[in-house]
Scaffold this motif. Structure first.
Motif, PDB file in Angstrom:
ATOM      1  N   PRO B  44       0.816  -1.226   0.000  1.00 18.82           N
ATOM      2  CA  PRO B  44       0.000   0.000   0.000  1.00 18.82           C
ATOM      3  C   PRO B  44       0.843   1.267   0.000  1.00 18.82           C
ATOM      4  CG  PRO B  44      -0.826  -1.562   1.617  1.00 18.82           C
ATOM      5  CD  PRO B  44       0.470  -2.107   1.126  1.00 18.82           C
ATOM      6  N   GLN B  45       1.955   1.247   0.725  1.00 23.07           N
ATOM      7  CA  GLN B  45       2.829   2.425   0.738  1.00 23.07           C
ATOM      8  C   GLN B  45       3.381   2.709  -0.654  1.00 23.07           C
ATOM      9  OE1 GLN B  45       5.792   1.501   3.685  1.00 23.07           O
ATOM     10  NE2 GLN B  45       4.328   1.657   5.380  1.00 23.07           N
ATOM     11  N   ALA B  46       3.810   1.655  -1.328  1.00 27.77           N
ATOM     12  CA  ALA B  46       4.362   1.826  -2.673  1.00 27.77           C
ATOM     13  C   ALA B  46       3.303   2.361  -3.632  1.00 27.77           C
ATOM     14  CB  ALA B  46       4.924   0.500  -3.178  1.00 27.77           C
ATOM     15  N   LYS B  47       2.095   1.845  -3.514  1.00 29.07           N
ATOM     16  CA  LYS B  47       1.018   2.307  -4.390  1.00 29.07           C
ATOM     17  C   LYS B  47       0.665   3.758  -4.100  1.00 29.07           C
ATOM     18  CE  LYS B  47      -1.086  -2.224  -5.222  1.00 29.07           C
ATOM     19  NZ  LYS B  47      -2.210  -3.141  -4.904  1.00 29.07           N
ATOM     20  N   LEU B  52       0.572   9.471  -5.582  1.00 30.89           N
ATOM     21  CA  LEU B  52       0.863  10.870  -5.281  1.00 30.89           C
ATOM     22  C   LEU B  52       1.856  11.458  -6.274  1.00 30.89           C
ATOM     23  CD1 LEU B  52       1.038  10.704  -1.381  1.00 30.89           C
ATOM     24  CD2 LEU B  52      -0.811  11.594  -2.814  1.00 30.89           C
ATOM     25  N   ALA B  53       2.833  10.670  -6.672  1.00 41.22           N
ATOM     26  CA  ALA B  53       3.826  11.159  -7.627  1.00 41.22           C
ATOM     27  C   ALA B  53       3.185  11.457  -8.978  1.00 41.22           C
ATOM     28  CB  ALA B  53       4.947  10.133  -7.786  1.00 41.22           C
ATOM     29  N   HIS B  54       2.125  10.722  -9.300  1.00 49.52           N
ATOM     30  CA  HIS B  54       1.463  10.916 -10.584  1.00 49.52           C
ATOM     31  C   HIS B  54       0.366  11.975 -10.517  1.00 49.52           C
ATOM     32  CE1 HIS B  54       3.560   7.323 -11.886  1.00 49.52           C
ATOM     33  NE2 HIS B  54       3.105   7.509 -13.101  1.00 49.52           N
ATOM     34  N   ALA B  55      -0.373  11.981  -9.396  1.00 48.91           N
ATOM     35  CA  ALA B  55      -1.565  12.826  -9.328  1.00 48.91           C
ATOM     36  C   ALA B  55      -1.300  14.207  -8.744  1.00 48.91           C
ATOM     37  CB  ALA B  55      -2.648  12.119  -8.511  1.00 48.91           C
ATOM     38  N   GLY B  56      -0.068  14.414  -8.240  1.00 48.30           N
ATOM     39  CA  GLY B  56       0.217  15.719  -7.653  1.00 48.30           C
ATOM     40  C   GLY B  56      -0.449  15.879  -6.305  1.00 48.30           C
ATOM     41  N   MET B  60      -6.207  13.714   1.508  1.00 43.47           N
ATOM     42  CA  MET B  60      -6.196  12.332   1.987  1.00 43.47           C
ATOM     43  C   MET B  60      -7.343  11.534   1.364  1.00 43.47           C
ATOM     44  SD  MET B  60      -3.759  12.186   4.454  1.00 43.47           S
ATOM     45  CE  MET B  60      -4.207  10.988   5.715  1.00 43.47           C
ATOM     46  N   ARG B  61      -8.498  12.191   1.295  1.00 46.32           N
ATOM     47  CA  ARG B  61      -9.698  11.521   0.791  1.00 46.32           C
ATOM     48  C   ARG B  61      -9.490  10.974  -0.621  1.00 46.32           C
ATOM     49  NH1 ARG B  61     -13.063  10.909   5.024  1.00 46.32           N
ATOM     50  NH2 ARG B  61     -14.798   9.649   4.287  1.00 46.32           N
ATOM     51  N   GLU B  62      -8.864  11.784  -1.444  1.00 49.48           N
ATOM     52  CA  GLU B  62      -8.685  11.358  -2.825  1.00 49.48           C
ATOM     53  C   GLU B  62      -7.678  10.216  -2.923  1.00 49.48           C
ATOM     54  OE1 GLU B  62      -8.155  14.482  -5.681  1.00 49.48           O
ATOM     55  OE2 GLU B  62      -7.101  13.130  -7.071  1.00 49.48           O
ATOM     56  N   LEU B  63      -6.674  10.253  -2.057  1.00 49.29           N
ATOM     57  CA  LEU B  63      -5.713   9.144  -2.046  1.00 49.29           C
ATOM     58  C   LEU B  63      -6.402   7.846  -1.672  1.00 49.29           C
ATOM     59  CD1 LEU B  63      -2.921   7.944  -2.246  1.00 49.29           C
ATOM     60  CD2 LEU B  63      -2.460   8.718   0.094  1.00 49.29           C
ATOM     61  N   ALA B  64      -7.284   7.927  -0.669  1.00 50.96           N
ATOM     62  CA  ALA B  64      -8.039   6.741  -0.271  1.00 50.96           C
ATOM     63  C   ALA B  64      -8.818   6.190  -1.453  1.00 50.96           C
ATOM     64  CB  ALA B  64      -8.990   7.085   0.875  1.00 50.96           C
ATOM     65  N   CYS B  65      -9.421   7.089  -2.205  1.00 52.88           N
ATOM     66  CA  CYS B  65     -10.177   6.675  -3.382  1.00 52.88           C
ATOM     67  C   CYS B  65      -9.250   6.059  -4.418  1.00 52.88           C
ATOM     68  CB  CYS B  65     -10.927   7.865  -3.962  1.00 52.88           C
ATOM     69  SG  CYS B  65     -11.877   7.457  -5.419  1.00 52.88           S
ATOM     70  N   GLY B  66      -8.109   6.676  -4.620  1.00 49.94           N
ATOM     71  CA  GLY B  66      -7.153   6.163  -5.597  1.00 49.94           C
ATOM     72  C   GLY B  66      -6.627   4.792  -5.234  1.00 49.94           C
ATOM     73  N   LYS B  99      -6.070  18.136   4.315  1.00 46.72           N
ATOM     74  CA  LYS B  99      -4.614  18.187   4.300  1.00 46.72           C
ATOM     75  C   LYS B  99      -4.138  17.798   2.914  1.00 46.72           C
ATOM     76  CE  LYS B  99      -4.434  17.075   9.187  1.00 46.72           C
ATOM     77  NZ  LYS B  99      -4.244  16.019  10.206  1.00 46.72           N
ATOM     78  N   SER B 100      -3.350  18.649   2.325  1.00 39.39           N
ATOM     79  CA  SER B 100      -2.868  18.390   0.979  1.00 39.39           C
ATOM     80  C   SER B 100      -1.573  17.585   1.042  1.00 39.39           C
ATOM     81  CB  SER B 100      -2.618  19.720   0.265  1.00 39.39           C
ATOM     82  OG  SER B 100      -2.436  19.512  -1.106  1.00 39.39           O
ATOM     83  N   LEU B 101      -1.559  16.487   0.310  1.00 34.58           N
ATOM     84  CA  LEU B 101      -0.395  15.598   0.335  1.00 34.58           C
ATOM     85  C   LEU B 101       0.559  15.953  -0.802  1.00 34.58           C
ATOM     86  CD1 LEU B 101      -2.290  12.270   1.038  1.00 34.58           C
ATOM     87  CD2 LEU B 101      -1.033  13.688   2.668  1.00 34.58           C
ATOM     88  N   VAL B 102       1.781  16.280  -0.443  1.00 35.70           N
ATOM     89  CA  VAL B 102       2.784  16.670  -1.424  1.00 35.70           C
ATOM     90  C   VAL B 102       3.970  15.718  -1.355  1.00 35.70           C
ATOM     91  CG1 VAL B 102       4.250  18.546  -2.245  1.00 35.70           C
ATOM     92  CG2 VAL B 102       2.097  19.066  -1.059  1.00 35.70           C
ATOM     93  N   VAL B 103       4.422  15.268  -2.507  1.00 35.69           N
ATOM     94  CA  VAL B 103       5.591  14.381  -2.562  1.00 35.69           C
ATOM     95  C   VAL B 103       6.854  15.234  -2.519  1.00 35.69           C
ATOM     96  CG1 VAL B 103       6.792  12.604  -3.884  1.00 35.69           C
ATOM     97  CG2 VAL B 103       4.304  12.727  -3.946  1.00 35.69           C
ATOM     98  N   THR B 104       7.783  14.891  -1.648  1.00 37.90           N
ATOM     99  CA  THR B 104       9.056  15.604  -1.566  1.00 37.90           C
ATOM    100  C   THR B 104       9.957  15.180  -2.714  1.00 37.90           C
ATOM    101  OG1 THR B 104      10.129  13.894  -0.252  1.00 37.90           O
ATOM    102  CG2 THR B 104       8.874  15.569   0.940  1.00 37.90           C
ATOM    103  N   PRO B 105      11.019  15.931  -2.994  1.00 44.79           N
ATOM    104  CA  PRO B 105      11.975  15.509  -4.025  1.00 44.79           C
ATOM    105  C   PRO B 105      12.515  14.106  -3.746  1.00 44.79           C
ATOM    106  CG  PRO B 105      12.381  17.788  -3.424  1.00 44.79           C
ATOM    107  CD  PRO B 105      11.323  17.287  -2.482  1.00 44.79           C
ATOM    108  N   THR B 106      12.804  13.821  -2.476  1.00 47.36           N
ATOM    109  CA  THR B 106      13.258  12.472  -2.114  1.00 47.36           C
ATOM    110  C   THR B 106      12.221  11.426  -2.492  1.00 47.36           C
ATOM    111  OG1 THR B 106      14.378  13.470  -0.213  1.00 47.36           O
ATOM    112  CG2 THR B 106      14.179  11.072  -0.246  1.00 47.36           C
TER     113      THR B 106
END
Lengths: 159, 159
Positions: B44-47, B52-56, B60-66, B99-106
């Motif tokens: 689940p973490q990998a997915k 997030l890397a693809h959808a920007g 949280m809600r949308e990630l749950a849906c994804g 809460k908006s989820l943002v992927v860090t450069p790492t």
DNA sequence: TATTGTTATACTCTATAACTATA
DNA sequence: TATAGTTATAGAGTATAACAATA
């Protein structure tokens, strides 16, 4: 770009294939769970019933291998199937430790019904033409020769 | 046998397709788990990282849906990713609840590395020729238009 | 000593319900 | 009143370890 007949790994197309494949896997699993639940079977129970219906009488150990899970799991799975009269544990004549799993006529009939429903439930393929299904099957046959298909039961390499 | 271009359901061929497909699913999942575990990521973490890397930046809600899972699950998934500095929870400007989820450069770099490994790890496809991969992709594109691909988030039917 | 099947146990993933803070 | 996110909790599936019966 790619003159070799064998495709390189990590290409954009490979990634798209992976993406589609993962989406397909999710939908297949969801459809499978819904279908077998209608027969009051859990996914492992449905798979066990299918394996036994196809493989004939086998020991618990071989069923565990066929389901790609630990032997300790099959006890509970078979318990439930036996309670419903779908399979039976019989004493093996050669070794009194092993229990031979036999599918009852009721179990046989249910296995056929469940798995034809599973196939039907994969409505996905209704959208594919006859030729496309044939093409897909050819590809799947080639894909099915990778690792993971075998059963690593014995310790002497005799399969 | 079958003069219609659209194939009937429940045929022997359909059952063989299902059988191959289930075997393929098992091997794909096993390879996926092994690959992401090497990066100390759960499936689940990998997915989630990939989504997030693809959808920007998304709530949280949308990630749950994804991820096709309940919203209560993503809390723990994002917790772990945030502890490793792969994603960040930021306050959304419009609504202080979300809460908006943002992927860090790492996180971005890891997402690329992990998923190219996942694609490579699906060694299955190495055995397919270039033409066969193209054919497979075409079929997968057609198969991917069934139910389950959409996200039933809103209550007014606006996607 | 090794193996079959079982049991006890723990861990992971997932879902439901109750809670908070916002809207 | 409804919604976003969190927490507590329970359920299913699977793995490891210990055990009894047998080889």
């Amino acid at each position: 770009m790619n003159t070799d007949a064998r495709a390189e790994v990590g290409s954009e197309r490979t990634e798209e294939i992976i993406e589609h494949l993962f989406a397909l896997v999710d939908r297949l699993r969801a459809a499978f769970e819904t279908t077998v639940a209608a027969f009051d079977l859990s996914p492992p129970q449905a798979k066990a019933l299918r394996y036994l219906a196809h493989a004939g009488p086998v020991p618990m150990r071989e069923l565990a291998c066929g389901l790609h899970c630990d032997a300790s799991n099959v006890t509970g799975i078979v318990d439930r199937l036996e309670q419903r009269g779908l399979v039976e544990r019989r004493a093996a004549p050669t070794d009194r430790r092993v229990k031979s799993l036999v599918v009852t006529p009721t179990g046989e009939a249910l296995a056929v019904e469940v798995w034809s429903r599973v196939a039907d439930g994969a409505l996905t393929f209704v959208g594919l033409t006859d030729d496309e299904q044939t093409t897909l099957l050819m590809l799947l046959r080639r894909l099915d020769h990778g690792p993971g298909a075998a059963c690593w039961l014995s310790r002497d390499g005799s399969v």
